[in-house]
Design a protein around this motif. Sequence first.
Motif, short mmCIF file in Angstrom:
data_model
loop_
_atom_site.label_atom_id
_atom_site.label_comp_id
_atom_site.label_asym_id
_atom_site.label_seq_id
_atom_site.Cartn_x
_atom_site.Cartn_y
_atom_site.Cartn_z
N LYS A 72 -4.04 8.06 8.96
CA LYS A 72 -5.26 7.73 8.21
C LYS A 72 -5.40 8.57 6.94
CE LYS A 72 -8.81 9.38 10.07
NZ LYS A 72 -8.74 10.54 9.13
N SER A 73 -5.24 9.89 7.06
CA SER A 73 -5.40 10.75 5.89
C SER A 73 -4.27 10.55 4.89
CB SER A 73 -5.47 12.22 6.32
OG SER A 73 -6.65 12.47 7.05
N SER A 74 -3.05 10.33 5.39
CA SER A 74 -1.94 10.09 4.46
C SER A 74 -2.14 8.76 3.74
CB SER A 74 -0.59 10.13 5.18
OG SER A 74 -0.50 9.11 6.15
N PHE A 75 -2.69 7.76 4.45
CA PHE A 75 -2.98 6.49 3.78
C PHE A 75 -4.06 6.69 2.71
CE2 PHE A 75 -5.54 2.73 3.14
CZ PHE A 75 -4.58 1.79 2.82
N THR A 76 -5.10 7.46 3.05
CA THR A 76 -6.16 7.73 2.07
C THR A 76 -5.58 8.37 0.82
OG1 THR A 76 -7.77 8.06 3.87
CG2 THR A 76 -8.36 8.90 1.69
N ALA A 77 -4.71 9.35 1.02
CA ALA A 77 -4.09 10.05 -0.11
C ALA A 77 -3.24 9.09 -0.95
CB ALA A 77 -3.24 11.20 0.40
N HIS A 78 -2.45 8.25 -0.28
CA HIS A 78 -1.61 7.31 -1.03
C HIS A 78 -2.44 6.25 -1.73
CE1 HIS A 78 1.57 9.14 1.43
NE2 HIS A 78 2.39 8.70 0.51
N LEU A 79 -3.50 5.81 -1.08
CA LEU A 79 -4.39 4.84 -1.73
C LEU A 79 -4.99 5.45 -3.00
CD1 LEU A 79 -6.02 2.24 -1.90
CD2 LEU A 79 -7.62 3.20 -0.23
N ALA A 80 -5.42 6.70 -2.90
CA ALA A 80 -6.00 7.37 -4.07
C ALA A 80 -4.97 7.52 -5.18
CB ALA A 80 -6.55 8.74 -3.66
N TYR A 263 2.67 -0.30 0.18
CA TYR A 263 1.45 0.36 -0.29
C TYR A 263 0.88 -0.35 -1.51
CZ TYR A 263 1.32 4.69 2.50
OH TYR A 263 1.19 5.61 3.50
N LYS A 264 1.73 -0.68 -2.45
CA LYS A 264 1.27 -1.32 -3.69
C LYS A 264 0.65 -2.69 -3.40
CE LYS A 264 4.31 1.10 -6.93
NZ LYS A 264 5.42 0.98 -7.91
N ASN A 265 1.24 -3.43 -2.47
CA ASN A 265 0.68 -4.73 -2.10
C ASN A 265 -0.70 -4.56 -1.47
OD1 ASN A 265 2.93 -6.12 -3.03
ND2 ASN A 265 3.93 -6.13 -1.02
N ILE A 266 -0.84 -3.55 -0.61
CA ILE A 266 -2.11 -3.28 0.05
C ILE A 266 -3.16 -2.85 -0.97
CG2 ILE A 266 -3.28 -1.69 1.62
CD1 ILE A 266 -0.74 -1.80 3.37
N ILE A 267 -2.76 -2.00 -1.89
CA ILE A 267 -3.68 -1.53 -2.93
C ILE A 267 -4.16 -2.70 -3.78
CG2 ILE A 267 -3.81 -0.17 -5.06
CD1 ILE A 267 -1.95 1.87 -3.63
N GLU A 268 -3.28 -3.63 -4.06
CA GLU A 268 -3.67 -4.81 -4.84
C GLU A 268 -4.69 -5.65 -4.07
OE1 GLU A 268 -4.13 -7.29 -7.93
OE2 GLU A 268 -3.07 -5.37 -7.92
N GLU A 269 -4.51 -5.77 -2.74
CA GLU A 269 -5.47 -6.51 -1.93
C GLU A 269 -6.83 -5.81 -1.93
OE1 GLU A 269 -5.16 -9.49 -0.35
OE2 GLU A 269 -3.30 -9.59 -1.50
N ILE A 270 -6.81 -4.49 -1.89
CA ILE A 270 -8.06 -3.73 -1.91
C ILE A 270 -8.77 -3.89 -3.25
CG2 ILE A 270 -9.02 -1.38 -1.87
CD1 ILE A 270 -6.82 -0.72 0.20
#
Length: 287
Positions: A72-80, A263-270
């Motif tokens: 969860k925290s690593s995802f938060t960091a990568h999303l940021a 990650y990039k695909n997920i970020i685009e969806e967000i």
Amino acid sequence: MADVPTNAPIECPGTQSQQAGKVSACNGCANQQLCASGASLPPDPAIEIIKQRLQTVKHKLLILSGKGGVGKSSFTAHLARGLATNEDEDIAILDIDLCGPSIPRIMGVEGHQVFQSMSGWSPVFVEDNLSIMSIGFLLSGPADAVIWRGPKKNGLIKQFLRDVNWGELDYLLIDTPPGTSDEHISIAQYLKGAGVDGAIVITTPQTESQIFPPTTGGGRQMAIDMDVPFIGKIPLDPRIGKCCDEGISYFSEVPDSPATKAYKNIIEEIRKFCASKPANDASEVEN
């Protein structure tokens, strides 16, 4: 009912409890009579203050998980980090995992200090457009333990939201503890006026090779069952953990990996999801 006041005794049963105002811990509390009567406490004035403070934040997202150790925290960091690649946008992380604040280490700013000015606490900056606030910056060392009951946790979360000078932000990502606890109740209550765009739930398994065969359909089936979007899956890559331990960007280290692409695909969806929501319009958010 409103939340427990921050000056409540640590044994306070909470305003929602049938024992509110009736147990020995309530003796001497200014709210004892009110709690015992079952009447509602007045709304916490901090809710309106926080609403005003966060008017300059366009989008607010909670990052959740049902258990610890799922990334969860690593995802938060990568999303940021991923969102911050757009230099025209300003991103911040609020780390409310008070007993396990890993965001400072993952983002490579462990040991930095928080400064206070007339306008409030200043977050720690990782990049010009990426900042962080965490209890990890307030501890004397990474080995320090935080052993707090609900009211004290509640008070710090309120202070983070009310007193941090976030400035103008496009995204505020709130990294929460695993499971459901006081921190989740507090953040939901205090953001009731300011509004939240949504929550991102991190689950396992997450690998193409099915190291842990799903027994219930995993996150995709859960999304179907709960009628919420499934925004993607990230392949397991030990280099993600290595980059988090070293406080460096996985995107920069391994730009062409399958996980980076995921990650990039997920970020685009967000981004698409947030673009569909009225920016900083609490009236459109269900609480």
